[in-house]
Write a protein that holds these residues in place. Structure first.
Motif, PDB file in Angstrom:
ATOM      1  N   ASP A  70       0.861  -1.175   0.000  1.00  0.00           N
ATOM      2  CA  ASP A  70       0.000   0.000   0.000  1.00  0.00           C
ATOM      3  C   ASP A  70       0.900   1.230   0.000  1.00  0.00           C
ATOM      4  O   ASP A  70       1.650   1.465   0.946  1.00  0.00           O
ATOM      5  CB  ASP A  70      -0.892  -0.020   1.245  1.00  0.00           C
ATOM      6  CG  ASP A  70      -1.832   1.162   1.318  1.00  0.00           C
ATOM      7  OD1 ASP A  70      -1.387   2.301   1.070  1.00  0.00           O
ATOM      8  OD2 ASP A  70      -3.001   0.956   1.654  1.00  0.00           O
ATOM      9  N   ALA A  71       0.852   2.022  -1.062  1.00  0.00           N
ATOM     10  CA  ALA A  71       1.759   3.166  -1.224  1.00  0.00           C
ATOM     11  C   ALA A  71       1.692   4.142  -0.052  1.00  0.00           C
ATOM     12  O   ALA A  71       2.724   4.620   0.421  1.00  0.00           O
ATOM     13  CB  ALA A  71       1.465   3.883  -2.531  1.00  0.00           C
ATOM     14  N   ALA A  72       0.503   4.435   0.418  1.00  0.00           N
ATOM     15  CA  ALA A  72       0.359   5.405   1.506  1.00  0.00           C
ATOM     16  C   ALA A  72       0.932   4.870   2.815  1.00  0.00           C
ATOM     17  O   ALA A  72       1.569   5.602   3.565  1.00  0.00           O
ATOM     18  CB  ALA A  72      -1.102   5.780   1.689  1.00  0.00           C
ATOM     19  N   MET A  73       0.710   3.602   3.094  1.00  0.00           N
ATOM     20  CA  MET A  73       1.185   3.019   4.347  1.00  0.00           C
ATOM     21  C   MET A  73       2.693   2.778   4.327  1.00  0.00           C
ATOM     22  O   MET A  73       3.358   2.870   5.347  1.00  0.00           O
ATOM     23  CB  MET A  73       0.467   1.697   4.630  1.00  0.00           C
ATOM     24  CG  MET A  73      -1.007   1.832   4.927  1.00  0.00           C
ATOM     25  SD  MET A  73      -1.360   2.768   6.414  1.00  0.00           S
ATOM     26  CE  MET A  73      -0.806   1.655   7.669  1.00  0.00           C
ATOM     27  N   SER A  74       3.231   2.453   3.166  1.00  0.00           N
ATOM     28  CA  SER A  74       4.639   2.077   3.098  1.00  0.00           C
ATOM     29  C   SER A  74       5.585   3.262   2.990  1.00  0.00           C
ATOM     30  O   SER A  74       6.771   3.124   3.259  1.00  0.00           O
ATOM     31  CB  SER A  74       4.872   1.138   1.916  1.00  0.00           C
ATOM     32  OG  SER A  74       4.679   1.811   0.690  1.00  0.00           O
ATOM     33  N   LYS A  75       5.087   4.414   2.602  1.00  0.00           N
ATOM     34  CA  LYS A  75       5.968   5.569   2.368  1.00  0.00           C
ATOM     35  C   LYS A  75       6.900   5.871   3.542  1.00  0.00           C
ATOM     36  O   LYS A  75       8.098   6.030   3.342  1.00  0.00           O
ATOM     37  CB  LYS A  75       5.138   6.794   1.995  1.00  0.00           C
ATOM     38  CG  LYS A  75       5.977   7.944   1.527  1.00  0.00           C
ATOM     39  CD  LYS A  75       5.119   9.081   1.029  1.00  0.00           C
ATOM     40  CE  LYS A  75       6.004  10.204   0.495  1.00  0.00           C
ATOM     41  NZ  LYS A  75       5.208  11.300  -0.025  1.00  0.00           N
TER      42      LYS A  75
END
Length: 91
Positions: A70-75
């Motif tokens: 998940d792009a938002a969680m992993s940033k």
């Protein structure tokens, strides 16, 4: 409608939604095994990272993989997620 009921409902909704933003990658006890220091700034070597990964429960590994995809969680955990993906976590 009663103003008190509306305010209470809004508070409950905000409290519940706040819990969903905190994920397994934000939990220090889940992340500590992958770092060499208490401040969790320096990641362990690839071999030690792989050993810590293997020692975790499948449920936690699956949750971490999901959040890393998940792009938002992993940033905020980009360096960690790169290593997760190297271990096959991007499937």
């Amino acid at each position: 409608m009663n103003v008190k009921s509306i305010c209470l409902g809004a508070f409950a909704l905000s409290a519940l939604s706040g819990v969903t933003f905190a994920g397994v990658l934000d939990e220090p006890s889940n992340m500590q095994p992958f770092f060499t220091d208490a401040g969790m700034k320096t990641m362990k070597s690839d071999a030690d990272f792989k050993a810590a990964w293997g020692a975790m429960s499948k449920d936690k590994r699956d949750a971490m993989k999901k959040e890393c995809n998940d792009a938002a969680m992993s940033k905020p955990h980009a360096e960690f997620c790169v290593k997760v993906h190297q271990l096959g976590g991007n499937s």
